[in-house]
Design a protein around this motif. Structure first.
Motif, PDB file in Angstrom:
ATOM      1  N   PHE A  29       0.835  -1.182   0.000  1.00 45.37           N
ATOM      2  CA  PHE A  29       0.000   0.000   0.000  1.00 45.37           C
ATOM      3  C   PHE A  29       0.880   1.245   0.000  1.00 45.37           C
ATOM      4  CE2 PHE A  29      -4.072  -1.941   0.612  1.00 45.37           C
ATOM      5  CZ  PHE A  29      -3.785  -3.122   1.243  1.00 45.37           C
ATOM      6  N   SER A  30       0.586   2.147  -0.883  1.00 49.63           N
ATOM      7  CA  SER A  30       1.372   3.372  -0.920  1.00 49.63           C
ATOM      8  C   SER A  30       0.662   4.513  -0.199  1.00 49.63           C
ATOM      9  CB  SER A  30       1.660   3.777  -2.361  1.00 49.63           C
ATOM     10  OG  SER A  30       0.447   3.990  -3.066  1.00 49.63           O
ATOM     11  N   SER A  31      -0.649   4.469  -0.113  1.00 49.75           N
ATOM     12  CA  SER A  31      -1.359   5.580   0.528  1.00 49.75           C
ATOM     13  C   SER A  31      -2.631   5.090   1.211  1.00 49.75           C
ATOM     14  CB  SER A  31      -1.705   6.644  -0.507  1.00 49.75           C
ATOM     15  OG  SER A  31      -2.529   6.098  -1.522  1.00 49.75           O
ATOM     16  N   ASN A  32      -2.580   3.966   1.849  1.00 48.37           N
ATOM     17  CA  ASN A  32      -3.750   3.406   2.499  1.00 48.37           C
ATOM     18  C   ASN A  32      -3.502   3.148   3.974  1.00 48.37           C
ATOM     19  OD1 ASN A  32      -5.465   3.196   0.087  1.00 48.37           O
ATOM     20  ND2 ASN A  32      -3.885   1.804  -0.572  1.00 48.37           N
ATOM     21  N   ALA A  33      -4.526   2.807   4.659  1.00 43.35           N
ATOM     22  CA  ALA A  33      -4.494   2.752   6.116  1.00 43.35           C
ATOM     23  C   ALA A  33      -4.240   1.352   6.651  1.00 43.35           C
ATOM     24  CB  ALA A  33      -5.815   3.250   6.668  1.00 43.35           C
ATOM     25  N   MET A  34      -3.695   1.331   7.851  1.00 38.73           N
ATOM     26  CA  MET A  34      -3.544   0.113   8.615  1.00 38.73           C
ATOM     27  C   MET A  34      -4.214   0.336   9.961  1.00 38.73           C
ATOM     28  SD  MET A  34      -1.820  -1.966   6.667  1.00 38.73           S
ATOM     29  CE  MET A  34      -1.198  -3.217   7.793  1.00 38.73           C
ATOM     30  N   GLY A  35      -4.768  -0.717  10.498  1.00 40.38           N
ATOM     31  CA  GLY A  35      -5.460  -0.580  11.772  1.00 40.38           C
ATOM     32  C   GLY A  35      -5.220  -1.761  12.686  1.00 40.38           C
ATOM     33  N   TRP A  36      -5.452  -1.523  13.963  1.00 39.48           N
ATOM     34  CA  TRP A  36      -5.444  -2.574  14.976  1.00 39.48           C
ATOM     35  C   TRP A  36      -6.837  -2.652  15.592  1.00 39.48           C
ATOM     36  CZ3 TRP A  36      -1.766  -6.120  15.830  1.00 39.48           C
ATOM     37  CH2 TRP A  36      -0.470  -5.860  15.397  1.00 39.48           C
ATOM     38  N   ILE A  51      -3.681   4.060  11.380  1.00 36.84           N
ATOM     39  CA  ILE A  51      -2.658   4.990  10.906  1.00 36.84           C
ATOM     40  C   ILE A  51      -2.738   5.075   9.393  1.00 36.84           C
ATOM     41  CG2 ILE A  51      -0.895   3.168  10.848  1.00 36.84           C
ATOM     42  CD1 ILE A  51       1.134   5.366  11.709  1.00 36.84           C
ATOM     43  N   SER A  52      -2.633   6.294   8.897  1.00 33.59           N
ATOM     44  CA  SER A  52      -2.572   6.502   7.463  1.00 33.59           C
ATOM     45  C   SER A  52      -1.199   6.087   6.966  1.00 33.59           C
ATOM     46  CB  SER A  52      -2.823   7.981   7.143  1.00 33.59           C
ATOM     47  OG  SER A  52      -2.699   8.220   5.765  1.00 33.59           O
ATOM     48  N   TRP A  53      -1.170   5.368   5.846  1.00 38.87           N
ATOM     49  CA  TRP A  53       0.091   4.804   5.401  1.00 38.87           C
ATOM     50  C   TRP A  53       1.056   5.864   4.890  1.00 38.87           C
ATOM     51  CZ3 TRP A  53       1.762   0.330   6.769  1.00 38.87           C
ATOM     52  CH2 TRP A  53       2.837  -0.259   6.130  1.00 38.87           C
ATOM     53  N   ASN A  54       0.529   6.995   4.348  1.00 41.95           N
ATOM     54  CA  ASN A  54       1.435   7.946   3.709  1.00 41.95           C
ATOM     55  C   ASN A  54       1.906   9.054   4.648  1.00 41.95           C
ATOM     56  OD1 ASN A  54      -1.134   8.968   3.839  1.00 41.95           O
ATOM     57  ND2 ASN A  54      -1.098   9.930   1.833  1.00 41.95           N
ATOM     58  N   ASP A  55       1.002   9.709   5.394  1.00 40.55           N
ATOM     59  CA  ASP A  55       1.441  10.840   6.221  1.00 40.55           C
ATOM     60  C   ASP A  55       1.488  10.521   7.709  1.00 40.55           C
ATOM     61  OD1 ASP A  55      -1.705  12.730   6.088  1.00 40.55           O
ATOM     62  OD2 ASP A  55      -1.187  10.806   6.995  1.00 40.55           O
ATOM     63  N   GLY A  56       1.127   9.288   8.064  1.00 41.42           N
ATOM     64  CA  GLY A  56       1.277   8.878   9.457  1.00 41.42           C
ATOM     65  C   GLY A  56       0.239   9.430  10.420  1.00 41.42           C
ATOM     66  N   THR A  57      -0.859   9.980   9.929  1.00 43.49           N
ATOM     67  CA  THR A  57      -1.912  10.450  10.828  1.00 43.49           C
ATOM     68  C   THR A  57      -2.472   9.273  11.612  1.00 43.49           C
ATOM     69  OG1 THR A  57      -2.489  12.197   9.260  1.00 43.49           O
ATOM     70  CG2 THR A  57      -4.103  11.670  10.958  1.00 43.49           C
ATOM     71  N   ALA A  98      -5.706  -4.162   7.043  1.00 39.16           N
ATOM     72  CA  ALA A  98      -5.278  -3.226   6.003  1.00 39.16           C
ATOM     73  C   ALA A  98      -6.478  -2.800   5.170  1.00 39.16           C
ATOM     74  CB  ALA A  98      -4.237  -3.882   5.102  1.00 39.16           C
ATOM     75  N   ALA A  99      -6.492  -1.518   4.801  1.00 34.16           N
ATOM     76  CA  ALA A  99      -7.621  -0.961   4.063  1.00 34.16           C
ATOM     77  C   ALA A  99      -7.168  -0.270   2.787  1.00 34.16           C
ATOM     78  CB  ALA A  99      -8.365   0.044   4.940  1.00 34.16           C
ATOM     79  N   TYR A 100      -7.942  -0.449   1.730  1.00 30.43           N
ATOM     80  CA  TYR A 100      -7.675   0.299   0.503  1.00 30.43           C
ATOM     81  C   TYR A 100      -7.980   1.779   0.694  1.00 30.43           C
ATOM     82  CZ  TYR A 100      -7.231  -4.007  -2.207  1.00 30.43           C
ATOM     83  OH  TYR A 100      -6.817  -5.210  -2.713  1.00 30.43           O
ATOM     84  N   GLY A 101      -8.921   2.079   1.542  1.00 28.29           N
ATOM     85  CA  GLY A 101      -9.288   3.472   1.769  1.00 28.29           C
ATOM     86  C   GLY A 101      -8.499   4.081   2.905  1.00 28.29           C
ATOM     87  N   GLY A 102      -8.984   5.179   3.420  1.00 31.46           N
ATOM     88  CA  GLY A 102      -8.298   5.864   4.504  1.00 31.46           C
ATOM     89  C   GLY A 102      -8.566   5.217   5.845  1.00 31.46           C
ATOM     90  N   PRO A 103      -7.964   5.752   6.900  1.00 34.44           N
ATOM     91  CA  PRO A 103      -8.160   5.194   8.242  1.00 34.44           C
ATOM     92  C   PRO A 103      -9.625   5.206   8.651  1.00 34.44           C
ATOM     93  CG  PRO A 103      -6.390   6.804   8.227  1.00 34.44           C
ATOM     94  CD  PRO A 103      -7.074   6.911   6.908  1.00 34.44           C
ATOM     95  N   SER A 104     -10.047   4.167   9.360  1.00 31.75           N
ATOM     96  CA  SER A 104     -11.423   4.081   9.792  1.00 31.75           C
ATOM     97  C   SER A 104     -11.511   3.266  11.071  1.00 31.75           C
ATOM     98  CB  SER A 104     -12.289   3.439   8.711  1.00 31.75           C
ATOM     99  OG  SER A 104     -13.615   3.232   9.170  1.00 31.75           O
ATOM    100  N   TRP A 105     -12.523   3.538  11.864  1.00 35.61           N
ATOM    101  CA  TRP A 105     -12.786   2.720  13.049  1.00 35.61           C
ATOM    102  C   TRP A 105     -13.755   1.592  12.733  1.00 35.61           C
ATOM    103  CZ3 TRP A 105     -17.837   2.552  14.817  1.00 35.61           C
ATOM    104  CH2 TRP A 105     -18.679   3.541  14.330  1.00 35.61           C
ATOM    105  N   LEU A 106     -14.222   1.528  11.498  1.00 35.34           N
ATOM    106  CA  LEU A 106     -15.210   0.529  11.107  1.00 35.34           C
ATOM    107  C   LEU A 106     -14.546  -0.751  10.613  1.00 35.34           C
ATOM    108  CD1 LEU A 106     -17.660   2.849   9.173  1.00 35.34           C
ATOM    109  CD2 LEU A 106     -17.976   1.885  11.457  1.00 35.34           C
TER     110      LEU A 106
END
Length: 123
Positions: A29-36, A51-57, A98-106
């Motif tokens: 993933f170059s610009s997608n989110a990871m979650g726990w 966490i956002s994969w690209n800017d670390g938010t 891992a998500a194709y989209g942005g960070p989410s709690w869902l």
């Protein structure tokens, strides 16, 4: 296809610390989110951090804010969850996602899941 493998779970006393890791392989993933997320028997899987994969938010559940820290190493395709001041109620199986989209709690926003690693906090 993406494979996620968690490691680092175990038994720790209340007040202690533990770090769980997630290694991602396959499609990167170059610009997608990871979650726990975490889950205990009989309950729904719940969001812990993302966490956002690209800017670390980063984003955290209220129950772990100030105690847990999510981080990532893009070069190694690794995501970490540092857990401090652990409480017995943190006991659960922890899953990396891992998500194709942005960070989410869902839960439903994530496309790939690891097999989970057990974290047990004794009182």
């Amino acid at each position: 296809q993406v494979q996620l493998v968690e490691s680092g779970g175990g038994l720790v006393q209340a007040g202690g610390s533990l770090r769980v890791s997630c290694a991602a392989s396959g499609r990167t993933f170059s610009s997608n989110a990871m979650g726990w997320f975490r889950q205990v028997p009989g309950k729904e899987r719940e969001f812990v951090a993302a966490i956002s994969w690209n800017d670390g938010t980063t984003y955290y559940a209220e129950s772990v804010k100030g105690r847990f820290t999510i981080s990532r190493d893009n070069a190694k395709n690794m995501v970490y969850l540092q857990m401090n001041s652990l409480k017995p109620e943190d006991t659960a199986v922890y899953y990396c996602a891992a998500a194709y989209g942005g960070p989410s709690w869902l839960v439903g926003r994530y496309d790939y899941w690891g097999q989970g690693t057990q974290v047990t906090v004794s009182s």
